[in-house]
Design a protein around this motif. Structure first.
Motif: not given
Ligand code: NAD
Length: 269
Positions: A197-201, A224-233
């Motif tokens: 996953g990459v933060k893009t439009p 942030a919601a898609m990432e969740g808590e794990a740093a690896s995500q």
């Protein structure tokens, strides 16, 4: 992750590099980075307005860039784009096949037209670009082709069947192209950058993410919601993907072809 200090030292000095889908996201960050490393960025996009805006930004910062109108799914467009590169710059050293699209839809709701559209842009576009670039690069004794796949071409992702299938196909196509070019002693390298996953439009173009933005109250909150808590995500930035592409574009990777760099923080195993 540690933060990096980036110094620009001419890692692709004088190289002529065409980047597709360079009007936004990863392609835009790549064109800007290649130009800042003293390359000539050919900023290609289906949206000429977007390509021109990025080009103006690079030129205003003192870099060398030129906008190119290119729908990667059309062979005639590719011929014109490569002709433009050879006419104005006499060579093509780097091609970044980055343009890509996705629809978030379950298979039983996806139309054949939607399926074909994803394949036309993501897969046919990479084939056509690689084909045209090989012909152009053979004339100057070599070059570097970098294809942007996705972790979705390694791990399945529900509601992204066409996208996943197209990205899996790009991976095998690129490795085949690498062997053909090596065996033909063309001096042409073909490598893959395969991000998670990459933060893009790109995300904002999908209905479900728009829904998340509305629900969470903003794009950053939705990521942030898609990432969740794990740093690896954690999502990557477009600039981090661009710096990986820069490595394959530069002569620092002259020994590599058929190589894939997967940006997955270990997730694909
Ligand atoms: P983006 O939507 O921000 O940018 C894509 C660009 O491609 C846009 O400027 C668009 O106008 C252009 N484009 C679309 N169709 C085109 C066509 N037919 N011809 C030429 N240009 C066209 O997307 P992004 O996130 O920067 O994605 C770039 C690449 O990275 C894609 O191949 C995508 O699949 C891949 N990728 C993205 C992610 C992610 O999470 N964003 C993850 C893995 C891989």
């Amino acid at each position: 992750m540690a933060t990096r200090t980036v110094t620009h030292s001419g890692r692709v000095q004088g190289k002529v590099a065409l980047v597709t889908g360079a009007g936004s996201g990863i392609g835009k960050a790549t064109a800007i980075l290649l130009a800042s490393e003293r390359g000539v960025a050919l900023v290609a996009d289906i949206s000429m307005d977007a390509a021109q805006t990025v080009t103006n930004e690079i030129v205003a910062a003192g870099g060398r860039a030129e906008a190119v109108a290119l729908d990667v799914s059309r062979e005639a467009n590719w011929r014109q784009a490569i002709e433009q590169a050879l006419k104005n710059h006499q060579r093509l050293d780097v091609l970044v096949n980055n343009a890509g699209i996705s629809y978030a839809k379950p298979i039983d709701e996806m139309t054949l037209d939607e399926w074909r559209k994803v394949m036309n842009v993501n897969l046919d576009g990479v084939f056509l670009g690689t084909k045209q670039a090989i012909a152009a690069m053979k004339k100057s004794g070599g070059g570097s082709i970098i294809n942007v796949a996705s972790v979705s071409g390694i791990k399945p992702s529900p509601t992204a069947s066409a996208y996943c299938a197209s990205k899996a196909a790009i991976r095998m196509f690129s490795k085949t192209a690498a062997i053909e070019c090596a065996d033909g002693k063309t001096g042409i390298r073909v490598n893959l950058v395969t991000p998670g996953g990459v933060k893009t439009p790109m995300w904002e173009k999908m209905d479900f993410f728009q829904g998340m933005i509305a629900q969470m109250g903003g794009t950053e909150k939705a990521f942030a919601a898609m990432e969740g808590e794990a740093a690896s995500q954690k999502f990557f930035t477009a600039e981090e993907v661009a710096s990986t592409i820069l490595y394959f574009a530069s002569d620092e990777s002259a020994h590599l072809t058929g190589t894939e760099i997967v940006l997955d923080r270990g997730h694909t195993g």
